[in-house]
Design an enzyme around this catalytic site. Structure first.
Site, short mmCIF file in Angstrom:
data_model
loop_
_atom_site.label_atom_id
_atom_site.label_comp_id
_atom_site.label_asym_id
_atom_site.label_seq_id
_atom_site.Cartn_x
_atom_site.Cartn_y
_atom_site.Cartn_z
N GLU A 154 28.88 -28.81 -41.81
CA GLU A 154 28.12 -28.55 -43.05
C GLU A 154 28.96 -27.83 -44.10
O GLU A 154 28.63 -26.71 -44.53
CB GLU A 154 26.86 -27.74 -42.73
CG GLU A 154 25.83 -28.50 -41.95
CD GLU A 154 24.55 -27.68 -41.70
OE1 GLU A 154 24.60 -26.44 -41.80
OE2 GLU A 154 23.51 -28.30 -41.43
N GLU A 311 21.82 -33.70 -36.51
CA GLU A 311 21.06 -32.54 -36.06
C GLU A 311 19.65 -32.60 -36.60
O GLU A 311 19.44 -32.94 -37.77
CB GLU A 311 21.65 -31.23 -36.63
CG GLU A 311 22.99 -30.82 -36.10
CD GLU A 311 23.47 -29.54 -36.79
OE1 GLU A 311 22.63 -28.75 -37.28
OE2 GLU A 311 24.69 -29.34 -36.86
C1 GAL Z 1 22.55 -26.17 -39.01
C2 GAL Z 1 23.90 -25.93 -38.40
C3 GAL Z 1 23.77 -25.65 -36.91
C4 GAL Z 1 22.70 -24.62 -36.66
C5 GAL Z 1 21.41 -25.10 -37.27
C6 GAL Z 1 20.24 -24.19 -37.07
O1 GAL Z 1 22.57 -26.05 -40.39
O2 GAL Z 1 24.74 -27.03 -38.59
O3 GAL Z 1 25.01 -25.21 -36.41
O4 GAL Z 1 23.09 -23.41 -37.21
O5 GAL Z 1 21.60 -25.25 -38.66
O6 GAL Z 1 19.08 -24.74 -37.64
#
Ligand code: GAL
Length: 683
Positions: A154, A311
């Site tokens: 990110e 994710e």
């Molecule tokens: C995302 C990030 C992850 C984790 C997640 C928590 O933005 O890429 O590593 O922190 O948020 O929601």
């Protein structure tokens, strides 16, 4: 546009998540692999924040533990999306090289003990990041588990730009390349205003905390510069890896609708496949609509080809004010909505919930409570669903409606000193998106300047920054038969945030057939009302409500469809239509509430000849198609079982639906649709 290739070693539909074995003893790691198999996991992302475990001191590498982890995963048939750990420089690095730490706009240095503490312009950081990336590629280039590379994490999510001396020097260099000489820069930035004229490059700074808003053109260039610098970091790692593993696809994870700082159209040019992260805002009652929007942006960034949902969460996150758990069934609806909208992967943050650290209250595939938990059962059920959906892999989503999406305009629109703080980019986009979502009208997002001619309708929400090139494309589109809908506060400034000569809406004036005498933004909580024009008798009045914005529109060829019924522009045009060539351009001069946007779309979609596919309220319908078949995804967000017209084979239950497809309350049904004699599917 040739379709983007799917990372071949990442089986579709890829299912898994971020895996952090570095946080666990070996016994737990062994259990992990066994449980992954039980859940049907096919892929995991490894190593995202493991720099300190891989290089505990400068030049000393400890890959042994990772060797074992990858070997076990390979043995279990689980593919690895191998991450470079460069989003989390270790303490030894930041303390040895404190100049690599990011500096905030107020001059304070951001400290260690968290993550993302690096300056994107730091050559020391870039060398170190490229170095560890190369080491990983050298070590694992032939590893059978290696399916894809995941560079950093990110980019730009937490550092809005670095204000250190090295960044300032790079900014000046960047400005030289962009503007050529100081005269051009002074002209572009309008530095005659407030005595800002620069005589020497050394006088130029990155935007700092200042007594009043810093020159908006300077801020806009700083946004572009920051975006470019993060991308240069990505490219440096990517190129080092690519040299060693030319056949393994390389990506980084985007936050399509959630990161206003990166211009993902440009990023999409750099990655082999688009990977997106999405987290619901748990308290947003329409979060599932925003989820759909993020998925549609991700697909559009990937040119319509299957993309990777890198994710999302199985239940609560940990970083919102109130982290609401997902209700039973919500995980399945969320994941399958991404798949419906073109993802050939459903990956999570993260595999196993962390015991320690800032994210210990973040949900995971395997919660703290282990395999007896509801979430675990829902996760394993999802694994079976995704396996049952294998045949949809590679199929594509088609849309008749395009929507212009522009990060640069977003940056510019939200700088200081605008006519109203109530005008925000996401609000403008989301209002139209939500109304189209309610009618099951799938939307593709369109890059400014790209040819939109395949869409019957192109929606352009508040495109504050409009270049003459974009305006010319829109005009050609309408002349060629397209239907265009533009909303207020569009066509205002050029790429330097300077107002277009001749007033508003600048280069859109001719295509829209109107000009705007003055903006009349409304006080907070004030509303205006809209009526058809000419106003019919009171009983048939629309009396739609709108807020935030009103303006004085003067038609120059456009017909008035609705007028303001009250407010500062009472009696003047609120909605217009301008026939031009074989098409027509619509303009909406205010911000109607939901019902109002629905009524605008009734008119505009009918004009575009789009009939749409209505379903019972709260049931989301999306189609994916390939030569193998047409697949209808039905997601029931409502509390009652329902039946949608159509028929086919239910891929999740094996059932045959002949006369209507049943979608249980809160459930998801996916059917391979029956074809009619002429090869069409039922609609
Ligand atoms: C995302 C990030 C992850 C984790 C997640 C928590 O933005 O890429 O590593 O922190 O948020 O929601």
């Amino acid at each position: 546009m040739p379709p983007r290739a799917w990372p071949v070693r990442l089986s579709p539909i890829a299912f898994g998540g971020d895996y952090t074995p570095e946080q666990w003893p070996d016994a737990v790691r062994r259990e992990d692999v066994a449980l992954m198999r039980e859940a049907g996991v096919t892929a995991v992302t490894v190593g995202v924040f493991a720099w300190a475990m891989l290089e505990p001191a400068e030049g000393r590498y400890t890959f042994g533990w990772l060797d074992t982890v990858l070997d076990r995963l390979a043995e279990a048939g689980i593919a690895v999306d191998l991450a470079t750990p460069t989003a989390a420089p270790p303490p030894w690095f930041s303390t040895t090289y404190p100049e690599t730490l990011p500096v905030a706009r107020d001059g304070s240095t951001l400290g260690i003990g968290a993550r993302e503490s690096f300056c994107p312009s730091s050559s020391r950081y870039r060398d170190a990041a490229t170095g560890i990336a190369r080491r990983l590629a050298e070590r694992y280039r032939d590893h059978p588990a290696l399916a894809m590379w995941h560079v950093n994490n990110e980019y730009g999510a937490h550092v809005a730009g670095c204000h250190c001396p090295e960044s300032e020097r790079s900014f000046r260099e960047w400005l030289r390349t962009r503007h050529g000489d100081l005269d051009a820069l002074n002209e572009a930035w309008g530095t005659a205003f407030w005595s800002q004229r620069y005589q020497d490059w050394a006088e130029i700074t990155v935007p700092r905390v200042a007594p009043m808003p810093v020159n908006p053109a300077q801020q806009l260039d700083f946004h572009r510069f920051t975006d470019d610098e993060f991308r240069a970091c990505f490219r440096a790692e990517r190129d080092a890896i690519r040299e060693l593993t030319p056949d393994i696809p390389i990506t980084t994870n985007f936050m399509a609708t959630a990161c206003p700082r990166m211009d993902y159209w440009r990023w999409a040019d750099e990655v082999d496949v688009v990977a997106n992260n999405h987290y619901l805002v748990a308290e947003d009652p329409e979060g599932h609509v925003e989820l759909a929007m993020s998925a549609d942006v991700a697909r559009s960034l990937n040119d319509g080809s299957p993309w990777v949902l890198m994710e999302h969460s199985t239940s609560a996150v940990n970083w919102q004010p109130r982290n609401l758990a997902k209700a039973p069934g919500q995980l399945r609806r969320n994941s399958l909505t991404h798949v419906a909208r073109g993802a050939d992967a459903a990956m999570f943050f993260q595999w196993r919930a962390s015991r320690a650290g800032a994210e210990k209250f973040h949900s995971a595939m395997l919660p703290h409570g282990g395999t007896r938990t509801r979430v675990w059962h829902e996760v394993t059920a999802l694994g079976s669903d995704l396996s049952a959906l294998r045949e949809i892999a590679g199929s594509r989503v088609t849309a008749e409606v395009g929507m212009l999406w522009d990060w640069e305009s977003w940056w510019a629109l939200e700088l200081e000193y605008r006519p109203s703080i109530d005008v925000t980019y996401l609000d403008a986009v989301r209002r139209f998106y939500a109304a189209l979502w309610r009618r099951n009208e799938t939307v593709d997002f369109v890059r400014p300047g790209a040819d939109p001619s395949k869409f019957r309708l192109l929606v352009v929400p508040s495109l504050y920054l409009t270049t003459p090139t974009t305006a010319a494309v829109l005009r050609t589109y309408v002349e060629g038969g397209g239907r265009l809908l533009v909303s207020f506060f569009s066509g205002i400034v050029d790429e330097h945030d300077a107002v277009h000569p001749g007033g508003f809406p600048g280069p859109l004036r001719e295509v829209l057939g109107l000009w705007i005498d003055e903006f009349h933004p409304l006080p907070a909580a004030a509303a205006v009302h809209l009526d058809p024009a000419p106003a019919a008798d009171t009983r048939s009045r629309l009396r739609l409500r709108a807020t935030v914005w009103s303006e004085e529109v003067v038609c120059e060829g456009a017909e008035v469809i609705w007028r303001f019924a009250d407010g500062p522009d009472c009696g003047l045009p609120a909605l217009t239509r301008h026939p031009l060539g074989a098409g027509a351009a619509w303009y909406l001069a205010t911000r109607p509430d939901g019902e109002g946007v629905d009524r605008v779309l009734d008119l505009v979609l009918a004009d575009a000849g789009i009939t749409g596919g209505r379903t019972p309220e709260g049931v989301e319908a999306v189609r994916r198609a390939s030569p193998l078949g047409s697949y209808l995804f039905l997601v029931n967000h409502g509390p009652v079982d329902t039946t949608v017209p159509g028929g086919g084979v239910d891929l999740l239950t094996g059932e045959r639906w002949a006369d209507g497809v049943r979608v249980p309350a809160g459930g998801v049904t996916v059917v391979r649709e029956d074809r009619t004699a002429d090869g069409d599917t039922h609609r």
